[in-house]
Design a protein around this motif. Structure first.
Motif, PDB file in Angstrom:
ATOM      1  N   GLY A 150       0.875  -1.419   0.021  1.00  0.00           N
ATOM      2  CA  GLY A 150      -0.087  -0.061   0.150  1.00  0.00           C
ATOM      3  C   GLY A 150       0.774   1.336   0.122  1.00  0.00           C
ATOM      4  O   GLY A 150       0.371   2.234   0.599  1.00  0.00           O
ATOM      5  N   GLY A 151       2.142   1.245  -0.562  1.00  0.00           N
ATOM      6  CA  GLY A 151       3.097   2.250  -0.625  1.00  0.00           C
ATOM      7  C   GLY A 151       3.492   2.827   0.810  1.00  0.00           C
ATOM      8  O   GLY A 151       3.734   3.956   0.833  1.00  0.00           O
ATOM      9  N   ARG A 152       3.405   1.750   1.780  1.00  0.00           N
ATOM     10  CA  ARG A 152       3.886   2.211   3.200  1.00  0.00           C
ATOM     11  C   ARG A 152       4.856   1.395   3.652  1.00  0.00           C
ATOM     12  O   ARG A 152       5.210   0.313   3.186  1.00  0.00           O
ATOM     13  CB  ARG A 152       2.516   1.870   4.143  1.00  0.00           C
ATOM     14  CG  ARG A 152       1.328   2.502   3.982  1.00  0.00           C
ATOM     15  CD  ARG A 152       0.171   1.646   4.690  1.00  0.00           C
ATOM     16  NE  ARG A 152       0.005   0.324   4.430  1.00  0.00           N
ATOM     17  CZ  ARG A 152      -0.579  -0.620   4.854  1.00  0.00           C
ATOM     18  NH1 ARG A 152      -1.535  -0.436   5.630  1.00  0.00           N
ATOM     19  NH2 ARG A 152      -0.688  -1.856   4.618  1.00  0.00           N
ATOM     20  N   TRP A 153       5.882   2.207   4.540  1.00  0.00           N
ATOM     21  CA  TRP A 153       6.971   1.533   5.108  1.00  0.00           C
ATOM     22  C   TRP A 153       6.740   1.592   6.610  1.00  0.00           C
ATOM     23  O   TRP A 153       6.014   2.508   7.230  1.00  0.00           O
ATOM     24  CB  TRP A 153       8.119   2.522   5.109  1.00  0.00           C
ATOM     25  CG  TRP A 153       9.020   2.557   3.703  1.00  0.00           C
ATOM     26  CD1 TRP A 153       8.704   1.631   2.876  1.00  0.00           C
ATOM     27  CD2 TRP A 153      10.100   3.653   3.595  1.00  0.00           C
ATOM     28  NE1 TRP A 153       9.371   2.234   1.709  1.00  0.00           N
ATOM     29  CE2 TRP A 153      10.323   3.067   2.096  1.00  0.00           C
ATOM     30  CE3 TRP A 153      10.638   4.357   4.131  1.00  0.00           C
ATOM     31  CZ2 TRP A 153      11.117   3.586   1.355  1.00  0.00           C
ATOM     32  CZ3 TRP A 153      11.687   5.154   3.568  1.00  0.00           C
ATOM     33  CH2 TRP A 153      11.991   4.524   2.150  1.00  0.00           C
ATOM     34  N   HIS A 154       6.789   0.477   7.281  1.00  0.00           N
ATOM     35  CA  HIS A 154       6.666   0.272   8.564  1.00  0.00           C
ATOM     36  C   HIS A 154       7.875   0.522   9.381  1.00  0.00           C
ATOM     37  O   HIS A 154       8.898  -0.368   9.157  1.00  0.00           O
ATOM     38  CB  HIS A 154       6.148  -1.186   8.961  1.00  0.00           C
ATOM     39  CG  HIS A 154       5.307  -1.073  10.414  1.00  0.00           C
ATOM     40  ND1 HIS A 154       4.531  -1.883  10.828  1.00  0.00           N
ATOM     41  CD2 HIS A 154       5.221  -0.097  11.456  1.00  0.00           C
ATOM     42  CE1 HIS A 154       4.158  -1.863  12.107  1.00  0.00           C
ATOM     43  NE2 HIS A 154       4.486  -0.471  12.302  1.00  0.00           N
ATOM     44  N   VAL A 155       8.264   1.636  10.045  1.00  0.00           N
ATOM     45  CA  VAL A 155       9.678   1.741  10.585  1.00  0.00           C
ATOM     46  C   VAL A 155       9.557   1.614  12.280  1.00  0.00           C
ATOM     47  O   VAL A 155       8.627   1.944  12.918  1.00  0.00           O
ATOM     48  CB  VAL A 155       9.846   3.080  10.415  1.00  0.00           C
ATOM     49  CG1 VAL A 155      11.105   3.574  10.910  1.00  0.00           C
ATOM     50  CG2 VAL A 155       9.861   3.603   8.996  1.00  0.00           C
ATOM     51  N   SER A 156      10.353   0.868  12.644  1.00  0.00           N
ATOM     52  CA  SER A 156      10.529   0.577  14.092  1.00  0.00           C
ATOM     53  C   SER A 156      11.698   1.067  14.839  1.00  0.00           C
ATOM     54  O   SER A 156      13.038   0.440  13.868  1.00  0.00           O
ATOM     55  CB  SER A 156      10.051  -1.055  14.410  1.00  0.00           C
ATOM     56  OG  SER A 156       8.747  -0.899  14.625  1.00  0.00           O
ATOM     57  N   LEU A 157      11.937   1.624  15.892  1.00  0.00           N
ATOM     58  CA  LEU A 157      13.235   1.881  16.326  1.00  0.00           C
ATOM     59  C   LEU A 157      13.286   1.273  17.664  1.00  0.00           C
ATOM     60  O   LEU A 157      11.908   1.279  18.207  1.00  0.00           O
ATOM     61  CB  LEU A 157      13.552   3.596  16.509  1.00  0.00           C
ATOM     62  CG  LEU A 157      13.268   4.364  15.313  1.00  0.00           C
ATOM     63  CD1 LEU A 157      13.342   5.642  15.706  1.00  0.00           C
ATOM     64  CD2 LEU A 157      14.235   3.733  14.106  1.00  0.00           C
ATOM     65  N   SER A 158      14.236   0.863  18.234  1.00  0.00           N
ATOM     66  CA  SER A 158      14.532   0.198  19.486  1.00  0.00           C
ATOM     67  C   SER A 158      15.653   0.593  20.076  1.00  0.00           C
ATOM     68  O   SER A 158      16.488   0.716  19.401  1.00  0.00           O
ATOM     69  CB  SER A 158      13.916  -1.151  19.624  1.00  0.00           C
ATOM     70  OG  SER A 158      14.999  -1.943  19.206  1.00  0.00           O
ATOM     71  N   GLY A 159      15.612   0.458  21.550  1.00  0.00           N
ATOM     72  CA  GLY A 159      17.078   0.957  22.212  1.00  0.00           C
ATOM     73  C   GLY A 159      16.613  -0.088  23.572  1.00  0.00           C
ATOM     74  O   GLY A 159      15.576  -0.076  24.249  1.00  0.00           O
TER      75      GLY A 159
END
Length: 476
Positions: A247-256
């Motif tokens: 669907g033209g989407r990026w799922h972005v996850s950041l973690s620390g």
């Protein structure tokens, strides 16, 4: 071969209507007269978050081993996910991955794959398929408060029903798939059952995730970008990843990890991505448009309950996160659940579900893929500074050194890349890493220098050379 059923109508009750629970129902649907799923929530008929799936807003990957298992349980389900917009991403060619040892090359032939989609979309497709099975039904708004039975056998569950009234639900088998919040240890204690050994390793990982609209042309063929942390670097680990979810989407996850956690503050999101071991994710995000709020999640401890080694009452099985919950950064939760459900079906094909032997046999089979996923997770998380729980012993340290050597060798060895990917995608068990050809390759090491820049295609480089977008002041 399927065993003959007893003369009375048989019922399995599955606690939890999430992915683990619905896959367990699929596994049992042909081996009992009725599978009844009980869930506290009203399960949505569209792909949206629900209270007991708080991590649903974060990036999920279904590795090849888990997808293969899901396909065996529900033929055609993966294609249905793809038809709905999910992406089938080739591995390793469709990944740009920066490990502690350096960049992995993408010049090898694709040998595996992963499926990228939003967790809610996975769950909805599977739930619809399972609830269409003739022997499966669901009751929502039901809270389980205990088990029926004794230390020898579980015969059902005690609930508060849709009207908040106490009720008993009889069953030949009870499957606990209630996730991280499982109350199974308490329930077992209440009926005189065993105390189950438990281990926890908690690196204090916190997630911050959001959706972005991909840059024009970068929606369908964009690779997974994964900037890994270095658990032995002496500092909190920061991870940044992008997964194209259709669907033209990026799922972005950041973690620390503990001491280096991301926040939900808008102005800090992309700055945190830039502070990872390489700024590639941040460079990509600068050319994309955020289209959701930032979701934060911090309940990420690895916890393993050894139900497979306890003398459980007959008629009781624990599956998925209720038995082994994992730090989501490694992406193995869905795959371990799917493989566990497939193991449940395998046992049902040879042992009658009401049999006193069924539960223990199933629990031991379910534990195998979960144990492999556990080793992959805690083999890293134990080494982060300020990690809480079981500390690495000498065997752990030797194993970690060997895995580090394998990862270093994999920067330039097709043999090691294939074996590591077999294990990472859960198509093969961890013993694959100790085959002679892998040991020899690891001893030899890489023959070419480690790449000094990410292995991007001309198309990907062109996207990253575009001017960064101007950020609007309002939230999306």
């Amino acid at each position: 071969m399927t065993q003959p059923r007893p003369s009375h109508a048989t019922r399995a009750v599955v606690l939890g209507g999430g992915l683990s629970g619905t896959l367990a129902a699929a596994a049992l649907a042909s081996h009992v007269d009725e599978v009844l799923i009980l869930d506290h929530d009203v399960l949505p008929d569209e792909p949206k978050a629900r209270p007991r799936l708080p991590h649903g807003d974060h990036a999920h990957m279904l590795w090849a081993g888990g997808a293969d298992a899901m396909e065996q349980l529900l033929p055609g389900v993966i294609q249905e996910c793809l038809d709905g917009g999910a992406r089938r991403i080739p591995v390793p060619t469709g990944m740009v991955s920066y490990a502690p040892a350096g960049w992995f090359r993408r010049s090898w032939e694709p040998t595996h794959y992963l499926i990228g989609a939003l967790r809610q979309e996975f769950d909805l497709v599977v739930r619809r398929r399972v609830l269409a099975l003739p022997t499966v039904r669901v009751r929502c708004g039901v809270k389980v408060i205990g088990l029926l039975g004794n230390a020898a056998r579980v015969g059902g569950v005690r609930v508060r029903n849709e009207d908040h009234e106490p009720e008993t639900v009889r069953a030949d088998l009870v499957v606990d798939a209630t996730g991280r919040g499982s109350k199974a240890p308490t329930w077992l204690a209440e009926i005189g059952g065993p105390r189950v050994r438990e281990i926890t390793v908690d690196a204090g990982v916190r997630y911050a995730s959001r959706l972005y609209k991909a840059p024009a042309g970068a929606d369908e063929n964009w690779p997974v970008i994964h900037i890994q942390a270095d658990p032995r670097g002496g500092e909190p680990g920061r991870v940044a990843s992008i997964i194209s979810v259709g669907g033209g989407r990026w799922h972005v996850s950041l973690s620390g990890t503990r001491g280096g956690e991301p926040t939900a503050q808008e102005e800090q999101f992309e700055d945190f991505a830039r502070e990872a071991r390489h700024p590639l994710v941040a460079e990509a995000l600068a050319r994309a448009e955020p289209i959701s709020d930032i979701a934060v999640y911090g309940r990420t401890a690895n916890r393993r309950r050894f139900y497979d080694r306890a003398r459980l009452p007959a008629g009781f099985v624990v599956l998925g996160d209720a038995a082994t919950s994992l730090n989501p950064v490694y992406g193995h939760g869905m795959s371990a659940s799917a493989l566990g459900a497939l193991a449940l079906r395998t046992v049902a094909e040879s042992t009658p579900v009401p049999s006193s032997r069924f539960g223990m046999q199933a629990q031991r089979r379910i534990a195998r893929p979960a144990a492999d996923a556990w080793l992959l997770a805690v083999g890293q998380d134990r080494f982060y500074p300020n990690s809480i729980g079981a500390k690495p012993n000498i065997v752990d340290r030797i194993g970690a050194r060997y895995v580090a050597r394998l990862t270093y060798t994999a920067t330039d060895s097709a043999v090691v890349v294939k074996s590591l990917t077999d294990v990472m995608t859960m198509r093969k068990r961890a013993g694959e890493l100790f085959r002679l050809r892998v040991l020899v390759a690891a001893a030899r090491g890489p023959r070419r220098p480690v790449l000094d820049a990410p292995p991007l295609t001309p198309f990907e480089l062109a996207i990253l050379r575009r001017a960064p977008m101007e950020r609007p002041t309002a939230k999306h």
